[in-house]
Design an enzyme around this catalytic site. Structure first.
Site, short mmCIF file in Angstrom:
data_model
loop_
_atom_site.label_atom_id
_atom_site.label_comp_id
_atom_site.label_asym_id
_atom_site.label_seq_id
_atom_site.Cartn_x
_atom_site.Cartn_y
_atom_site.Cartn_z
N HIS A 1 0.83 -1.20 0.00
CA HIS A 1 0.00 0.00 0.00
C HIS A 1 0.87 1.25 0.00
O HIS A 1 2.09 1.19 0.19
CB HIS A 1 -0.93 0.01 1.22
N ASP B 1 0.69 5.03 1.98
CA ASP B 1 -0.04 5.53 3.15
C ASP B 1 -1.05 6.64 2.82
O ASP B 1 -0.72 7.64 2.20
CB ASP B 1 0.96 6.02 4.20
N HIS C 1 4.76 -0.15 0.28
CA HIS C 1 5.36 -1.00 1.30
C HIS C 1 4.35 -2.02 1.80
O HIS C 1 3.14 -1.80 1.71
CB HIS C 1 5.94 -0.18 2.45
N ARG D 1 6.21 6.26 14.86
CA ARG D 1 5.93 6.74 13.51
C ARG D 1 5.55 8.21 13.51
O ARG D 1 4.74 8.66 14.32
CB ARG D 1 4.76 5.94 12.94
C1 OGA Z 1 2.99 2.12 8.28
C2 OGA Z 1 3.25 0.73 7.91
C3 OGA Z 1 4.70 -1.18 8.23
C4 OGA Z 1 5.42 -1.87 9.32
O1 OGA Z 1 3.44 2.53 9.37
O2 OGA Z 1 2.36 2.84 7.49
O3 OGA Z 1 2.73 0.29 6.92
O4 OGA Z 1 6.37 -2.60 9.00
N1 OGA Z 1 4.10 0.03 8.67
O5 OGA Z 1 5.03 -1.74 10.47
MN MN Z 2 1.78 1.91 5.75
#
Ligand code: OGA
Ligand code: MN
Length: 294
Positions: free
Chosen positions: A119, A121, A270, A285
């Protein structure tokens, strides 16, 4: 006579740090920077240039606290406040944890479940994220790798008939709050509800810095291509997902504690590999609000 005048040495290109490529399609590791210290404008200009060139930057062995991460993320643009009042928001409205950690029987952060499909974000919003930044605070002994895919390379490798078919098209991207990581199962099994967040964006978007074109659909959230029959859209998306998820466009990140990764959602996707729910995984994050895709 042979001359190497046009061949730039790493030092000449990146005077402030060393840069090591991760994969040809995307990703580079930045060595020699301590992000707990303020980053000067001159250094940041080069960080941003490297980020635009590689789509994803890795900084290893960092020791940074909440607000140091917020400060570094803010260099990339206007911070995106989180959609829900997660625990991190007590410190800063743009801070959250991607974690399966629980307090009093409740998850303290977002995206706790294991596997997550490819996806970009917040592609279901009018203004999706540009940069997303994760900092590794706790990791399971195995699993939970994050896989990145370079969407410039994927777009450039499209067969020309396929490129023509999607030229100028929009795709509807949707997210059902509460479904989190397993959103894709919802998308296939149940129709959108009034709570679904949706927005249509170009299937191929042009990066505002540099003007390169990137494929901007993904298996987790892209629901259909606007203006064609649903059966045709399903078939076309299946072809596009299979194309863009080929290993030759990917870099798979095996996390170490202290890793900080910042990726560009405008030209990369990702996904997350599964990991045991019995082990704590905790990422801090902070993300940046992007422009409307064109
Ligand atoms: C995000 C995500 C991936 C992960 O934070 O947007 O997709 O590895 N994280 O936690
Ligand atoms: Mn993500």
């Amino acid at each position: 006579m042979h001359t190497n005048a046009t061949r730039s040495t790493p030092e000449a290109t990146w005077p402030h740090f060393e840069l090591r490529h991760l994969e040809p399609a995307l990703g580079a590791e930045v060595l020699g920077l301590d992000l707990s210290q303020p980053v000067s404008d001159a250094v940041f200009t080069d960080i941003e240039r490297a980020w635009h060139a590689h789509g994803l930057l890795l900084f290893r062995e960092q020791s940074i606290d909440d607000l140091q991460q917020v400060a570094f993320a803010a260099r990339f643009g206007e911070l995106a406040h989180t959609l829900k009042p997660y625990e991190g928001a007590k410190v800063h409205p743009a801070l959250m944890f991607v974690t399966n950690e629980k307090k009093d029987g409740h998850y303290v952060g977002a995206l706790p479940d294991g596997e997550m499909y490819f996806h970009s974000d917040m592609c279901y919003r009018e203004y999706p994220l540009s940069a997303s930044m994760l900092y590794a605070m706790a990791l399971p002994p195995a699993g939970g790798n994050t896989v990145f895919a370079g969407m410039y390379a994927a777009y450039e490798a499209l067969p020309s008939e396929l490129a023509q078919q999607i030229e100028g098209r929009l795709a509807m991207n949707s997210y059902e709050p509460g479904y989190g990581a397993s959103n894709v199962r919802m998308r296939i099994e149940t129709p959108a509800t009034e709570h679904t967040l949706s927005f249509a964006h170009p299937v191929v978007r042009t990066h505002p810095a540099g003007g390169r074109k990137a494929l901007y659909v993904n298996r987790l959230m892209t629901e259909y291509i606007v203006g064609i029959a649903r059966s045709e859209s399903d078939a076309l998306l299946k072809t596009l997902f299979e194309h863009q998820e080929q290993p030759r466009f990917q870099y798979e990140h095996r996390w170490q504690l202290g890793d900080l990764l910042v990726w560009d959602n405008r030209c990369t996707l990702h996904a997350r590999r599964d990991f045991p729910p019995t082990h704590l995984r905790k990422m801090r994050r902070v993300a940046v609000r992007g422009e409307r895709p064109v």
